[in-house]
Write an enzyme that holds these catalytic residues in place. Structure first.
Site, mmCIF file in Angstrom:
data_model
loop_
_atom_site.group_PDB
_atom_site.id
_atom_site.type_symbol
_atom_site.label_atom_id
_atom_site.label_comp_id
_atom_site.label_asym_id
_atom_site.label_seq_id
_atom_site.Cartn_x
_atom_site.Cartn_y
_atom_site.Cartn_z
ATOM 1 N N THR A 289 35.430 36.004 51.003
ATOM 2 C CA THR A 289 35.427 37.221 51.812
ATOM 3 C C THR A 289 34.546 36.932 53.014
ATOM 4 O O THR A 289 33.389 36.543 52.851
ATOM 5 C CB THR A 289 34.885 38.411 51.025
ATOM 6 O OG1 THR A 289 35.689 38.621 49.866
ATOM 7 C CG2 THR A 289 34.908 39.682 51.865
ATOM 8 N N TYR B 8 31.253 37.401 44.361
ATOM 9 C CA TYR B 8 31.707 38.341 43.334
ATOM 10 C C TYR B 8 33.036 37.876 42.762
ATOM 11 O O TYR B 8 33.655 36.937 43.267
ATOM 12 C CB TYR B 8 31.796 39.776 43.879
ATOM 13 C CG TYR B 8 32.837 40.027 44.942
ATOM 14 C CD1 TYR B 8 34.066 40.582 44.615
ATOM 15 C CD2 TYR B 8 32.579 39.763 46.288
ATOM 16 C CE1 TYR B 8 35.021 40.849 45.594
ATOM 17 C CE2 TYR B 8 33.519 40.012 47.274
ATOM 18 C CZ TYR B 8 34.734 40.558 46.921
ATOM 19 O OH TYR B 8 35.671 40.825 47.885
ATOM 20 N N THR C 30 37.706 34.326 42.466
ATOM 21 C CA THR C 30 36.374 34.237 43.052
ATOM 22 C C THR C 30 36.405 34.751 44.481
ATOM 23 O O THR C 30 37.425 34.678 45.166
ATOM 24 C CB THR C 30 35.858 32.789 43.074
ATOM 25 O OG1 THR C 30 36.654 32.017 43.983
ATOM 26 C CG2 THR C 30 35.912 32.155 41.683
ATOM 27 N N GLU C 31 35.266 35.248 44.937
ATOM 28 C CA GLU C 31 35.081 35.635 46.331
ATOM 29 C C GLU C 31 33.689 35.184 46.764
ATOM 30 O O GLU C 31 32.676 35.680 46.277
ATOM 31 C CB GLU C 31 35.229 37.156 46.512
ATOM 32 C CG GLU C 31 36.617 37.699 46.255
ATOM 33 C CD GLU C 31 37.627 37.359 47.338
ATOM 34 O OE1 GLU C 31 37.227 36.762 48.368
ATOM 35 O OE2 GLU C 31 38.806 37.691 47.164
ATOM 36 N N VAL C 32 33.647 34.222 47.673
ATOM 37 C CA VAL C 32 32.399 33.699 48.228
ATOM 38 C C VAL C 32 32.209 34.290 49.619
ATOM 39 O O VAL C 32 33.186 34.536 50.330
ATOM 40 C CB VAL C 32 32.457 32.158 48.291
ATOM 41 C CG1 VAL C 32 31.233 31.580 48.969
ATOM 42 C CG2 VAL C 32 32.604 31.570 46.899
#
Length: 302
Positions: free
Chosen positions: A171, A201, A269-271
């Site tokens: 993100t 998240y 996943t969102e980094v």
């Protein structure tokens, strides 16, 4: 916010999509960044071309990396990256995982990794494909997005037989600055601003939640980079928290990648690479850590 293409309140047609495409500039090379990085892996893995995209005379081979000595009796693990081409650490994380840890499950599980689902978008650092379609809303048979249709076909024989599937995303600040405004303009609806989460998240499938699995991945990644806190409403991207750093979403119903295998354990996943609290290297390492934690939990609880 007014997007520079289209008429407010009217969905885009072919003219607007062509105008959008004309603004999109190639900034890197899939052949150099992905295909060349996959070549050395042939020493230890089976590498295959599961399809190809032909956009305006450019051909993009789609590659998958598999365990050598695949055995139907073993559990299967799937890792996907680059569903959105601008989400750099997903692609680099998948490749780094293969180089550093891809053989850790040899003899215990089958591993299938697709490091870059959307090569046209990778080169242009874009979310959408050439036709202004989001691959991550189009993973279904007969998909109008070629990237999505090819991956669905690749994974269809494994559906219902996959133990774990992790899909690697980011993100970024460009979500609010470019991609969500473009989406609103494309669909002819008002743009509603949101807050970009500062940190890592996960997205669980609301229809098949696995909260303990998600928590295990979060706990591992927290040793590498910070976990996104909720906003003032207790949400992340408009969703209430299932647990710290985890939200639930209609992954299956919305046609997202993490649902197409029907895996018992799945996550997205969102980094957040734009945070002043992290670095690009930490973001890649967070993806690798998430993959290893997901695999470890899945195999321990198979």
């Amino acid at each position: 916010m007014t997007y520079p293409i289209g008429t407010p309140g009217q969905p885009w047609g072919d003219t607007e999509i062509a105008a959008w495409r004309a603004r999109v500039v190639k900034q890197r090379r899939y052949a150099d960044d992905v295909l060349a990085a996959v070549e050395p892996l042939r020493a230890d893995f089976d590498v295959s071309e599961y399809g190809a995209l032909d956009y305006d005379g450019e051909r993009f081979p789609l590659v998958a990396v598999r365990s050598r000595g695949w055995r139907e009796s073993l559990p299967t693990l799937v890792v996907t990256g680059g569903v959105h081409g601008y989400e750099t650490s997903g692609v680099l994380g998948a490749l780094q995982f293969l180089r550093g840890h891809g053989l850790e499950t040899a003899g215990r599980a089958n591993l299938l990794v697709v490091p870059c689902v959307s090569p046209w978008a990778w080169e242009r650092i874009q979310r959408w494909n050439r036709d202004a379609l989001d691959p991550n809303r189009n993973f279904r048979p007969g998909s109008p997005a070629g990237e999505s249709a090819a991956l669905v076909s690749l994974l269809a024989p494994l559906r219902g037989r996959v133990l774990m599937h992790i899909d690697l995303h980011e993100t970024t600040d460009s979500d609010e600055a470019e991609f969500r405004p473009a989406l609103a303009a494309r669909d002819g609806v008002p743009f509603e601003p949101d807050v970009v989460p500062d940190g890592f998240y996960l997205v669980d499938d609301a229809d098949q939640p696995q909260p303990e699995f998600q928590r295990a991945v979060i706990e591992a990644v927290a040793q590498v980079t910070h976990i996104a806190p909720p906003d003032a409403h207790g949400h992340i991207i408009g969703c209430p928290l299932q647990s710290p750093g985890v939200i639930s979403f209609a992954v299956s119903k919305k046609g997202l990648c993490a649902a197409i295998t029907g895996a018992r354990f799945s996550t997205t996943t969102e980094v957040y690479p734009d945070s002043p609290r992290t670095t690009p290297e930490q973001c890649v390492q967070a993806q690798v850590t998430a993959v290893r934690a997901a695999i470890g939990y899945a195999l321990a609880n198979a």
